[in-house]
Design a protein around this motif. Structure first.
Motif, PDB file in Angstrom:
ATOM      1  N   ALA A  94      -6.842  -4.169   1.174  1.00 47.59           N
ATOM      2  CA  ALA A  94      -5.621  -3.583   1.736  1.00 47.59           C
ATOM      3  C   ALA A  94      -4.394  -4.456   1.473  1.00 47.59           C
ATOM      4  N   ARG A  95      -4.537  -5.755   1.629  1.00 48.97           N
ATOM      5  CA  ARG A  95      -3.414  -6.671   1.430  1.00 48.97           C
ATOM      6  C   ARG A  95      -2.861  -6.530   0.014  1.00 48.97           C
ATOM      7  N   HIS A 101       1.916  -1.820  -3.965  1.00 51.66           N
ATOM      8  CA  HIS A 101       2.680  -0.599  -3.699  1.00 51.66           C
ATOM      9  C   HIS A 101       4.098  -0.939  -3.241  1.00 51.66           C
ATOM     10  N   LEU A 102       4.217  -1.910  -2.361  1.00 51.65           N
ATOM     11  CA  LEU A 102       5.537  -2.337  -1.894  1.00 51.65           C
ATOM     12  C   LEU A 102       6.390  -2.823  -3.060  1.00 51.65           C
ATOM     13  N   ALA A 103       5.794  -3.571  -3.971  1.00 53.10           N
ATOM     14  CA  ALA A 103       6.530  -4.058  -5.145  1.00 53.10           C
ATOM     15  C   ALA A 103       7.015  -2.888  -6.002  1.00 53.10           C
ATOM     16  N   ALA A 106       9.877  -1.145  -4.140  1.00 47.36           N
ATOM     17  CA  ALA A 106      11.081  -1.979  -4.194  1.00 47.36           C
ATOM     18  C   ALA A 106      11.708  -1.938  -5.583  1.00 47.36           C
ATOM     19  N   ALA A 107      10.894  -2.034  -6.616  1.00 51.23           N
ATOM     20  CA  ALA A 107      11.425  -1.996  -7.982  1.00 51.23           C
ATOM     21  C   ALA A 107      12.108  -0.657  -8.252  1.00 51.23           C
ATOM     22  N   ARG A 108      11.488   0.406  -7.826  1.00 52.91           N
ATOM     23  CA  ARG A 108      12.043   1.745  -8.048  1.00 52.91           C
ATOM     24  C   ARG A 108      13.305   1.962  -7.217  1.00 52.91           C
ATOM     25  N   SER A 109      13.295   1.518  -5.983  1.00 57.94           N
ATOM     26  CA  SER A 109      14.397   1.795  -5.063  1.00 57.94           C
ATOM     27  C   SER A 109      15.559   0.832  -5.208  1.00 57.94           C
ATOM     28  N   LEU A 110      15.268  -0.404  -5.529  1.00 58.42           N
ATOM     29  CA  LEU A 110      16.317  -1.434  -5.569  1.00 58.42           C
ATOM     30  C   LEU A 110      16.839  -1.689  -6.962  1.00 58.42           C
TER      31      LEU A 110
END
Length: 116
Positions: A94-95, A101-103, A106-110
C-alpha cells in the motif's frame, strides 16, 4: 510523531499497518466478503463528512447547527484513515502503491509546462 517529513510518513504507514493488523485479528467476516465490506466502510465515512457539513452549516432546519468545523475535520481524517487501511487490506504494498499514485497525480496536476 517525528517532525521530519520522512519520519512522519514512516509513522503514518506503521500506524496504518497496526490498524490493519488490529482489524484483521478481530474480523468477523473474512475473505472476499470481508474485503468488500472494508471498502464499503469508506462510503459510510464519507457520509459522516456530509452529515457533519450539513450540521456545521445548519442546513437541516429541523435540527439546526449540530456540528462544528472541527467535527468536519475529524470526519475527513476518518475518511483518509479508512481509505489507507482499505488500500492496505487490498495490498501489502500500500505504501508504494500510494506513493506512486500520488507522484502521478502531482505530476499531472502540478505540471505547468506548456503542452507540446
Amino acid at each position: 510523531m517525528s517532525d521530519h517529513p520522512d519520519g512522519a510518513r514512516a509513522d503514518l504507514w506503521n500506524t496504518v499497518d497496526d490498524l490493519w493488523k488490529w482489524l484483521e485479528a478481530d474480523q468477523p467476516v473474512g475473505g472476499r466478503e470481508g474485503l468488500l465490506l472494508r471498502m464499503l466502510k469508506l462510503s459510510e465515512e464519507v457520509g459522516e463528512v456530509a452529515e457533519a457539513v450539513i450540521g456545521a452549516t445548519g442546513q437541516n432546519p429541523r435540527k439546526g447547527v449540530t456540528h462544528t468545523w472541527d467535527d468536519v475535520e475529524a470526519e475527513l481524517c476518518d475518511v483518509v484513515i479508512t481509505a489507507l487501511v482499505a488500500l492496505r487490506t487490498l495490498t501489502p504494498e500500500a505504501r508504494e502503491v500510494f506513493g506512486r499514485h500520488l507522484a502521478r497525480v502531482a505530476a499531472r496536476s502540478l505540471d505547468t509546462s506548456p503542452d507540446t
